[in-house]
Scaffold this motif. Structure first.
Motif, PDB file in Angstrom:
ATOM      1  N   ILE A 388      38.061  37.060  38.073  1.00 60.45           N
ATOM      2  CA  ILE A 388      38.127  38.168  39.035  1.00 60.45           C
ATOM      3  C   ILE A 388      39.484  38.854  38.974  1.00 60.45           C
ATOM      4  CG2 ILE A 388      38.103  38.745  41.495  1.00 60.45           C
ATOM      5  CD1 ILE A 388      36.083  36.440  41.865  1.00 60.45           C
ATOM      6  N   LEU A 389      40.553  38.067  38.889  1.00 58.69           N
ATOM      7  CA  LEU A 389      41.895  38.634  38.764  1.00 58.69           C
ATOM      8  C   LEU A 389      42.013  39.483  37.508  1.00 58.69           C
ATOM      9  CD1 LEU A 389      44.144  35.653  39.860  1.00 58.69           C
ATOM     10  CD2 LEU A 389      44.132  37.911  40.892  1.00 58.69           C
ATOM     11  N   SER A 390      41.458  39.004  36.409  1.00 58.69           N
ATOM     12  CA  SER A 390      41.511  39.750  35.158  1.00 58.69           C
ATOM     13  C   SER A 390      40.814  41.095  35.291  1.00 58.69           C
ATOM     14  CB  SER A 390      40.855  38.943  34.027  1.00 58.69           C
ATOM     15  OG  SER A 390      41.546  37.745  33.802  1.00 58.69           O
ATOM     16  N   MET A 391      39.705  41.118  35.998  1.00 59.41           N
ATOM     17  CA  MET A 391      38.951  42.357  36.169  1.00 59.41           C
ATOM     18  C   MET A 391      39.735  43.407  36.959  1.00 59.41           C
ATOM     19  SD  MET A 391      35.188  40.771  37.044  1.00 59.41           S
ATOM     20  CE  MET A 391      34.432  42.366  37.341  1.00 59.41           C
ATOM     21  N   GLN A 392      40.601  42.979  37.866  1.00 59.37           N
ATOM     22  CA  GLN A 392      41.327  43.918  38.727  1.00 59.37           C
ATOM     23  C   GLN A 392      42.635  44.411  38.123  1.00 59.37           C
ATOM     24  OE1 GLN A 392      39.291  44.522  41.151  1.00 59.37           O
ATOM     25  NE2 GLN A 392      38.123  42.708  40.581  1.00 59.37           N
ATOM     26  N   LEU A 393      43.128  43.735  37.097  1.00 58.00           N
ATOM     27  CA  LEU A 393      44.495  43.966  36.634  1.00 58.00           C
ATOM     28  C   LEU A 393      44.766  45.402  36.195  1.00 58.00           C
ATOM     29  CD1 LEU A 393      47.264  42.891  35.995  1.00 58.00           C
ATOM     30  CD2 LEU A 393      46.394  41.993  33.829  1.00 58.00           C
ATOM     31  N   SER A 394      43.883  45.971  35.399  1.00 57.53           N
ATOM     32  CA  SER A 394      44.132  47.307  34.854  1.00 57.53           C
ATOM     33  C   SER A 394      44.201  48.376  35.940  1.00 57.53           C
ATOM     34  CB  SER A 394      43.040  47.668  33.841  1.00 57.53           C
ATOM     35  OG  SER A 394      43.147  46.845  32.695  1.00 57.53           O
TER      36      SER A 394
END
Length: 445
Positions: A388-394
């Motif tokens: 989930i964190l990876s999905m929000q990073l950009s």
């Protein structure tokens, strides 16, 4: 014509980030370099917490136990990317006197801002989820507290945070630095006890192995390490807390503040590099060397460390570091929550209420999963939080790079052409790697 804004609306628009802490940390007037630098030390260490939280431990353990020291280069590369992005975040905050959330609100439409705020809140919730699980596992390992009860106990940390916030920002920083020092010391001892091979460590830190690209399984773990390294909420947080220093709000004063804040940030993130590398080195030296190639869960590592190292306190030290890591991260999550809500929406909640909301959103799914699936379920939930964190990073990285590359917003502090090119390259690399990682996860890798 639109109506003229009222004085109250103008004052509200100009409200600084974290107003209760804004410019609250006094700085020495001494010309001495080290004394002036000491006044700026602190925000970088709060940020570095996100790079060594319980969510990162699983990928480091998996990488070390399965592939030895090979993935140390990925940890080094991730850290260098983090130093660049955090440098942009602190520069935005100091140069514009606006945090990243406030800059988004001033630049984008209301629907876009609401969407970015929701993404930021999801990221904070996912990070808090990792902290809840990590702390609960540590309590279970150390004191044999049932996982469900440990999850509930982690909700009481709000009292400690409120106490420290009321005493001043420096107290929060002091606690965080103490806990980071504890984590680093514990892992430093364990690495020395594991007698690692120093030459392969040095080589793999600076020279990438071809197998990282050619081996699909290794690439998967490598992207997991990269994708979970830079936390989205850290970019919002850093752009705000650097403004707690009482430096002159002039071009010269801001230049000096940026210089010292970069030293603070780079120093703290190098310490985070040491902790993450130490986890992987420990896993490589203890588990990989002995043929235990599938140690990826925190509980498994805890059980195996003492008998394999031959040191009675090894597992206890590991669990203490985990507990310190989980409690450390909860402080930065609370501050980031305040910043994104105030910055995007101009909604200010009492810190205790903000903390209660964030922690409740993390505790409820953890309780449900723990009740139905036990320890194995919480381990899977820990991995999910990192996805989930990876999905929000950009959604945080691209606005940050765009703002710091905008001359109208940054003035004399705008990114140079090489910095701009490198920043966009990193932003697209992170986005591409995270997309690839998500595709592999949904394909059932």
């Amino acid at each position: 014509m639109p109506p003229m804004p009222t004085l109250q609306e103008i004052n509200r628009e100009l409200r600084p980030s974290l107003p209760e802490a804004f410019s609250s940390v006094r700085l020495t007037q001494s010309p001495g370099f080290w004394r002036r630098l000491f006044g700026f030390l602190g925000p970088g260490f709060l940020i570095s917490v996100g790079y060594m939280d319980p969510g990162n431990w699983a990928t480091d353990l998996a990488g070390g136990s399965k592939y030895g020291y090979t993935l140390l280069f990925v940890i080094m590369l991730s850290n260098l990317m983090a130093i660049l992005l955090q440098s942009l975040a602190l520069k935005l905050g100091i140069a514009t006197e606006r945090d990243l959330a406030q800059s988004c609100r001033e630049t984008y439409s209301r629907p876009t801002n609401i969407l970015l705020w929701l993404f930021a809140e999801i990221a904070i919730g996912a990070c808090d989820l990792a902290e809840v699980i990590g702390s609960a596992i540590a309590l279970q390992l150390l004191f044999h507290i049932p996982l469900m009860l440990g999850v509930l106990i982690t909700g009481t940390d709000v009292l400690l945070i409120l106490l420290l916030q009321n005493r001043g920002f420096r107290y929060l920083e002091a606690l965080v630095i103490t806990l980071i020092g504890t984590i680093a010391a514990l892992f430093g001892v364990e690495v020395l006890l594991s007698h690692p091979e120093w030459l392969p460590i040095a080589r793999n830190l600076v020279i990438p192995s071809k197998s990282i690209i050619t081996n699909p399984d290794m690439l998967y773990i490598a992207i997991g390490i990269l994708g979970a390294t830079v936390m989205p909420h850290n970019l919002y947080l850093h752009s705000s807390i650097v403004q707690t220093r009482n430096y002159p709000r002039t071009e010269q004063g801001k230049r000096e503040a940026i210089r010292f804040a970069n030293i603070d940030s780079a120093t703290a993130l190098m310490l985070a590099l040491f902790v993450n590398a130490a986890i992987l080195i420990l896993a490589a030296a203890v588990f990989h060397r002995a043929g235990h190639y599938e140690v990826a869960e925190i509980g498994d590592a805890y059980k195996l460390l003492t008998p394999m190292l031959g040191f009675a306190g090894a597992s206890t030290m590991f669990a203490l570091a985990l507990l310190a890591s989980g409690q450390n991260s909860t402080i930065t999550g609370t501050l980031a929550g305040q910043i994104v809500m105030e910055g995007f929406l101009h909604i200010r909640l009492a810190p205790w209420l903000r903390r209660l909301i964030t922690r409740s959103l993390a505790i409820i799914p953890t309780i449900v999963v723990t009740y139905f699936y036990g320890e194995r379920g919480t381990a899977n939930l820990l991995v999910l939080s990192q996805v989930i964190l990876s999905m929000q990073l950009s959604f945080a990285v691209f606005p940050l790079v765009a703002f710091t590359s905008n001359p109208a917003k940054m003035g004399p502090f705008v990114n140079h052409s090489r910095t701009r090119l490198l920043s966009y390259a990193v932003a697209f690399l992170i986005a591409g790697l995270n997309l690839w990682l998500l595709i592999q996860i949904f394909r059932g890798h």
